[in-house]
Design an enzyme around this catalytic site. Structure first.
Site, PDB file in Angstrom:
ATOM      1  N   ALA A   1      -4.775  -0.241   0.459  1.00  0.00           N
ATOM      2  CA  ALA A   1      -5.662  -1.318   0.914  1.00  0.00           C
ATOM      3  C   ALA A   1      -6.048  -2.205  -0.255  1.00  0.00           C
ATOM      4  O   ALA A   1      -6.242  -1.727  -1.376  1.00  0.00           O
ATOM      5  CB  ALA A   1      -6.917  -0.726   1.545  1.00  0.00           C
ATOM      6  N   VAL A   2      -6.170  -3.495   0.037  1.00  0.00           N
ATOM      7  CA  VAL A   2      -6.629  -4.476  -0.934  1.00  0.00           C
ATOM      8  C   VAL A   2      -7.676  -5.346  -0.245  1.00  0.00           C
ATOM      9  O   VAL A   2      -7.492  -5.764   0.896  1.00  0.00           O
ATOM     10  CB  VAL A   2      -5.463  -5.351  -1.457  1.00  0.00           C
ATOM     11  CG1 VAL A   2      -5.979  -6.445  -2.389  1.00  0.00           C
ATOM     12  CG2 VAL A   2      -4.414  -4.496  -2.157  1.00  0.00           C
TER      13      VAL A   2
ATOM     14  N   TYR B   1       6.367  -3.979   2.177  1.00  0.00           N
ATOM     15  CA  TYR B   1       7.179  -2.761   2.166  1.00  0.00           C
ATOM     16  C   TYR B   1       8.669  -3.090   2.171  1.00  0.00           C
ATOM     17  O   TYR B   1       9.455  -2.452   1.471  1.00  0.00           O
ATOM     18  CB  TYR B   1       6.803  -1.866   3.343  1.00  0.00           C
ATOM     19  CG  TYR B   1       5.335  -1.477   3.341  1.00  0.00           C
ATOM     20  CD1 TYR B   1       4.678  -1.156   2.156  1.00  0.00           C
ATOM     21  CD2 TYR B   1       4.594  -1.444   4.512  1.00  0.00           C
ATOM     22  CE1 TYR B   1       3.328  -0.817   2.143  1.00  0.00           C
ATOM     23  CE2 TYR B   1       3.248  -1.110   4.508  1.00  0.00           C
ATOM     24  CZ  TYR B   1       2.626  -0.794   3.324  1.00  0.00           C
ATOM     25  OH  TYR B   1       1.305  -0.460   3.310  1.00  0.00           O
TER      26      TYR B   1
ATOM     27  N   GLU C   1       3.375   4.725   7.558  1.00  0.00           N
ATOM     28  CA  GLU C   1       3.132   4.086   8.847  1.00  0.00           C
ATOM     29  C   GLU C   1       2.445   2.760   8.572  1.00  0.00           C
ATOM     30  O   GLU C   1       1.570   2.685   7.727  1.00  0.00           O
ATOM     31  CB  GLU C   1       2.210   4.925   9.761  1.00  0.00           C
ATOM     32  CG  GLU C   1       2.807   6.207  10.257  1.00  0.00           C
ATOM     33  CD  GLU C   1       2.436   7.394   9.381  1.00  0.00           C
ATOM     34  OE1 GLU C   1       1.548   7.253   8.508  1.00  0.00           O
ATOM     35  OE2 GLU C   1       3.046   8.456   9.539  1.00  0.00           O
TER      36      GLU C   1
ATOM     37  N   ASN D   1       0.808  -6.056  11.673  1.00  0.00           N
ATOM     38  CA  ASN D   1       0.472  -6.395  10.295  1.00  0.00           C
ATOM     39  C   ASN D   1       1.733  -6.866   9.550  1.00  0.00           C
ATOM     40  O   ASN D   1       2.292  -6.134   8.723  1.00  0.00           O
ATOM     41  CB  ASN D   1      -0.162  -5.199   9.584  1.00  0.00           C
ATOM     42  CG  ASN D   1      -0.718  -5.564   8.221  1.00  0.00           C
ATOM     43  OD1 ASN D   1      -0.423  -6.613   7.665  1.00  0.00           O
ATOM     44  ND2 ASN D   1      -1.522  -4.669   7.668  1.00  0.00           N
TER      45      ASN D   1
END
Length: 164
Positions: free
Chosen positions: A67-68, A112, A100, A105
């Site tokens: 997370a950012v 990725y 996952e 998103n």
């Protein structure tokens, strides 16, 4: 990441993932399993702006979380966090890295894919709000090199309590 980081990380977790936020105790439980876990934070000016975690039980590594903070997106922090998780996967001799990602998103999916992850499966209605999860895999045994991620802004540091 260490236990002193958990309050700030948990606050971010609730902000960034309101539907699927981990309970605070889960972070404590994860950090207590250092034989199979690796967690890092990204900081700027003493403030945590990102975090990520990995579980590795050879031959599989699994990205548990990444997370950012939205205000810091687009500065290479997510790439730096993912680079560290992949490097740790290699240090732990993983053959594959799995994760996952929410089907809704595309920004994360693009990150990725840039690192070579490929979608291998869909978990229908995986998230609490009914959104599907895309299962993605990076095969490490065919790619012995290291990923070259953009460096985060000079004032951002990726911190790990484990020695490299």
């Amino acid at each position: 990441m260490d236990t002193a980081d958990i309050p700030a990380v948990h606050t971010l977790e609730r902000r960034l993932f309101p539907v699927d936020a981990w309970p605070r105790q889960m972070f404590h439980d994860e950090l207590a399993q250092s034989q199979t876990r690796h967690y890092v934070v990204a900081e700027t000016g003493g403030r945590i702006v990102g975090y990520a975690g990995l579980m590795c039980i050879e031959p599989i590594a699994d990205v548990q979380t990444i997370a950012v903070v939205p205000e810091f997106e687009g500065q290479g922090i997510g790439s730096a966090l993912l680079t560290e998780l992949i490097a740790e996967s290699r240090r732990r001799h993983a053959a594959d890295v799995l994760l996952e990602v929410r089907a809704d998103n595309p920004r994360a999916q693009q990150l990725y894919r840039r690192f070579g992850f490929e979608q291998i499966h869909v978990r229908p209605r995986y998230y609490r709000d009914g959104v599907d999860a895309l299962i993605m895999r990076l095969q490490l045994q065919d790619d012995p090199g290291s990923e070259a991620a953009p460096e985060p802004e000079s004032s951002v540091q990726i911190l790990s309590t484990e020695a490299d």
